[in-house]
Enzyme design. Structure first.
Site, PDB file in Angstrom:
ATOM      1  N   ASP A 192     -32.823   1.382   9.968  1.00 21.49           N
ATOM      2  CA  ASP A 192     -33.745   0.289   9.997  1.00 21.49           C
ATOM      3  C   ASP A 192     -35.228   1.242  10.017  1.00 21.49           C
ATOM      4  O   ASP A 192     -35.331   2.370   9.682  1.00 21.49           O
ATOM      5  CB  ASP A 192     -33.920  -0.565  11.321  1.00 21.49           C
ATOM      6  CG  ASP A 192     -34.102   0.281  12.648  1.00 21.49           C
ATOM      7  OD1 ASP A 192     -34.349   1.384  12.640  1.00 21.49           O
ATOM      8  OD2 ASP A 192     -34.413  -0.578  13.560  1.00 21.49           O
ATOM      9  N   GLY A 230     -27.725  -0.976  17.973  1.00 17.25           N
ATOM     10  CA  GLY A 230     -27.556  -2.038  17.051  1.00 17.25           C
ATOM     11  C   GLY A 230     -26.981  -1.732  15.821  1.00 17.25           C
ATOM     12  O   GLY A 230     -25.998  -2.329  15.508  1.00 17.25           O
ATOM     13  N   HIS A 244     -10.370  13.057  17.732  1.00 18.79           N
ATOM     14  CA  HIS A 244      -9.573  12.183  18.474  1.00 18.79           C
ATOM     15  C   HIS A 244      -9.694  10.612  18.184  1.00 18.79           C
ATOM     16  O   HIS A 244      -8.721   9.993  18.251  1.00 18.79           O
ATOM     17  CB  HIS A 244      -9.965  12.057  20.143  1.00 18.79           C
ATOM     18  CG  HIS A 244      -9.530  13.415  20.754  1.00 18.79           C
ATOM     19  ND1 HIS A 244      -9.447  13.524  22.083  1.00 18.79           N
ATOM     20  CD2 HIS A 244      -9.167  14.676  20.324  1.00 18.79           C
ATOM     21  CE1 HIS A 244      -9.001  14.677  22.465  1.00 18.79           C
ATOM     22  NE2 HIS A 244      -8.777  15.356  21.277  1.00 18.79           N
ATOM     23  N   HIS A 275      -3.296  11.262  18.567  1.00 21.44           N
ATOM     24  CA  HIS A 275      -4.439  10.592  18.370  1.00 21.44           C
ATOM     25  C   HIS A 275      -4.209   9.534  17.263  1.00 21.44           C
ATOM     26  O   HIS A 275      -5.008   8.458  17.476  1.00 21.44           O
ATOM     27  CB  HIS A 275      -5.469  11.428  18.043  1.00 21.44           C
ATOM     28  CG  HIS A 275      -5.764  12.496  19.347  1.00 21.44           C
ATOM     29  ND1 HIS A 275      -6.200  12.143  20.607  1.00 21.44           N
ATOM     30  CD2 HIS A 275      -5.546  13.696  19.090  1.00 21.44           C
ATOM     31  CE1 HIS A 275      -6.141  13.259  21.338  1.00 21.44           C
ATOM     32  NE2 HIS A 275      -5.618  14.367  20.385  1.00 21.44           N
ATOM     33  N   THR A 319     -32.026   3.323  18.721  1.00 25.59           N
ATOM     34  CA  THR A 319     -31.152   3.833  19.825  1.00 25.59           C
ATOM     35  C   THR A 319     -29.848   4.135  19.259  1.00 25.59           C
ATOM     36  O   THR A 319     -29.034   4.813  19.656  1.00 25.59           O
ATOM     37  CB  THR A 319     -30.900   2.720  20.842  1.00 25.59           C
ATOM     38  OG1 THR A 319     -30.308   1.467  20.318  1.00 25.59           O
ATOM     39  CG2 THR A 319     -32.207   2.285  21.594  1.00 25.59           C
TER      40      THR A 319
END
Ligand code: RB5
Length: 152
Positions: free
Chosen positions: A8, A72, A100, A135, A69
């Site tokens: 963004d 979102g 993993h 895994h 962050t």
């Protein structure tokens, strides 16, 4: 390897830096926007979805997503079938997300980490292979959960 990038407005500068770095590593990179820091209409769900769809459609193998962050933009990516996107703020989680969890998208927060740490995180993600074995069974369980709730 073809890598789709998206951000963004908050992540454009870091995205361009990381695109150059991955290009130097030999990756083919494509920018799915946002392209303009003043464009608040192209909010994080739009570029996050475009990158996830590019992977879903086989146009790219992996993705890198950046918002303030990393949260979102990774949340929206994880709504697209076949996407396993993780937010990382340090290299250990980035390594494990490949080894993993076989993640195909890494997200970072431009307001959380500086650009050198972001590069260390992204580089680790791209240098680490999925370990498979036990895994793989667990990642298959994630895919099964997705199929169980899918209308496709
Ligand atoms: C935009 O201000 C901010 O909300 C966005 O970049 C991101 O952090 C959302 O998760």
């Amino acid at each position: 390897m073809k890598v789709a990038f998206g951000s963004d407005h908050a992540g454009i500068e870091l995205k361009l830096f990381l695109m150059d770095k991955l290009k130097e590593m030999g990756c083919e990179v494509e920018d799915y926007g946002n392209y303009d820091p003043n464009d608040r209409d192209d909010d994080y769900p739009a570029p996050g979805r475009r990158v996830a769809e590019a992977i879903h459609e086989g146009k790219a193998e992996r993705g890198v997503l950046i918002c303030g962050t990393g949260l979102g933009i990774s949340l929206v990516a994880n709504k697209v079938p076949g996407i396993r996107a993780c937010v990382c703020s340090e290299p250990f989680t980035a390594k494990m997300s490949r080894a993993h969890n076989n993640c195909n998208i890494i997200a970072v927060g431009a307001r959380v980490v500086g650009r050198e740490l972001a590069w260390m995180i992204v580089q680790t993600f791209f240098e680490t292979e999925f370990e498979g074995g036990r895994h793989a069974r667990r990642v298959d369980m994630i895919s099964q959960a997705e199929r169980d709730y899918s209308r496709e």
